[in-house]
Design an enzyme around this catalytic site. Structure first.
Site, mmCIF file in Angstrom:
data_model
loop_
_atom_site.group_PDB
_atom_site.id
_atom_site.type_symbol
_atom_site.label_atom_id
_atom_site.label_comp_id
_atom_site.label_asym_id
_atom_site.label_seq_id
_atom_site.Cartn_x
_atom_site.Cartn_y
_atom_site.Cartn_z
ATOM 1 N N HIS A 28 6.590 -2.512 0.960
ATOM 2 C CA HIS A 28 7.941 -2.059 0.608
ATOM 3 C C HIS A 28 8.305 -2.436 -0.834
ATOM 4 C CE1 HIS A 28 8.154 -1.380 4.935
ATOM 5 N NE2 HIS A 28 9.137 -0.555 4.681
ATOM 6 N N CYS A 52 1.742 13.110 -9.558
ATOM 7 C CA CYS A 52 1.757 11.646 -9.403
ATOM 8 C C CYS A 52 2.424 10.966 -10.595
ATOM 9 C CB CYS A 52 0.336 11.104 -9.244
ATOM 10 S SG CYS A 52 -0.456 11.675 -7.750
ATOM 11 N N GLU A 102 -5.132 5.883 0.869
ATOM 12 C CA GLU A 102 -3.849 6.210 0.256
ATOM 13 C C GLU A 102 -3.146 7.288 1.077
ATOM 14 O OE1 GLU A 102 -3.214 6.702 -4.309
ATOM 15 O OE2 GLU A 102 -3.525 8.694 -3.493
#
Lengths: 145, 139
Positions: B79, B32, B129
């Site tokens: 986005h 990550c 998530e």
């Protein structure tokens, strides 16, 4: 312990109050107020709370729970237009909230004298909208209507 | 009565803190922390609680909730790259824990304006998530 049973029914409805104008109903309910109605694949989750019976190991017989849901909710509501065919929705608006209250009202007496009591009604109107109703005693504030 | 509405947004993030060395970031956040970030299809469930209005049959006016979540959260988050595009994450690491707190703050900032009066109240925020990672905050 909580146990839940899921059931599904498909029905149509229109969300509008007879005392309001078309514009007011559209403001309140959006496209759900379109006068000819529309439908949903409702998903109902009925949750009971209780302790397992020491002899059977069950909180409640799931076959019986299935029958109670079938007879009191699915049979009368499945493939019906709620406003026209399922009282009290000839008088009150068949929102998901009111449907959950009515389903509670229909199911609750069947568990009133058993060791399992009705804990929650979850009703999905769509995958993106559901309501939870834990009965009149759990309702916090006063009705604001 | 509890009403839960599901929303979706897609966004990228990178878990990396300036307070740690490169090795510490790698140790703490694993892949990550890869330098260019990565993205998720986030699923946001917002639960509001309140009594059912006896006339409308509603506990929550959905169009109002949709507008609030859209303006306070989705418009800015969808986005976007959290680390570069969203103010709060200039100083906060965009873990889902921090994202869910920022969402709570943003909704609370305009909640009473959107819903004047005592009800409905924001009760719970749930952020998915990935299918395997879900975060929940009781407000």
């Amino acid at each position: 312990m909580l146990i839940s049973r899921r059931a599904e029914f498909s029905a149509s409805h229109v969300c509008a109050q007879k005392t309001l104008s078309a514009e007011q109903n559209a403001e309140l309910y959006g496209p759900a107020a379109n006068p000819s109605g529309h439908g949903h694949n409702y998903v109902l989750e009925v949750t009971l709370e209780g302790e397992p019976d020491p002899a059977t190991g069950m909180v409640f017989d799931l076959k019986k729970l299935k029958e109670v849901i079938q007879q009191n909710v699915i049979d009368p509501m499945d493939h019906r237009f709620l406003n026209y065919e399922v009282p009290p929705f000839d008088r009150i608006v068949p929102t998901a909230e009111n449907l959950a209250v009515e389903i509670w009202r229909r199911l609750e007496p069947h568990f009133a004298e058993k060791h399992a009591r009705l804990n929650n009604i979850r009703l999905y109107e769509t995958e993106d909208l559901y309501v939870d109703y834990a009965g009149p005693a759990a309702e916090g504030g006063q009705p604001c209507g | 009565m509890r009403v839960t509405r599901r929303y979706r947004f897609v966004a990228s993030h990178r878990l990396h803190s300036a307070a740690f060395s490169e090795d510490q970031n790698r140790e703490l956040y694993g892949k990550c922390s890869n330098p260019y970030g990565h993205g998720h299809d986030y699923v946001l469930d917002v639960t509001a609680v309140g009594p059912v209005n006896t006339s409308s049959g509603q506990a929550v006016h959905l169009a109002t909730l949709d507008r609030l979540v859209s303006e306070q959260v989705l418009k800015d988050f969808d986005h976007r790259y959290f680390n570069a595009d969203i103010g709060e994450f200039q100083t906060l690491v965009p873990t889902s824990e921090n994202i869910i707190r920022v969402i709570e703050d943003r909704l609370n900032a305009r909640w009473r304006e959107a819903f004047p009066g005592q009800w409905p109240r924001l009760e719970r925020i749930r952020l998915r998530e990935t299918k395997r990672n879900v975060f929940e905050l009781k407000s």
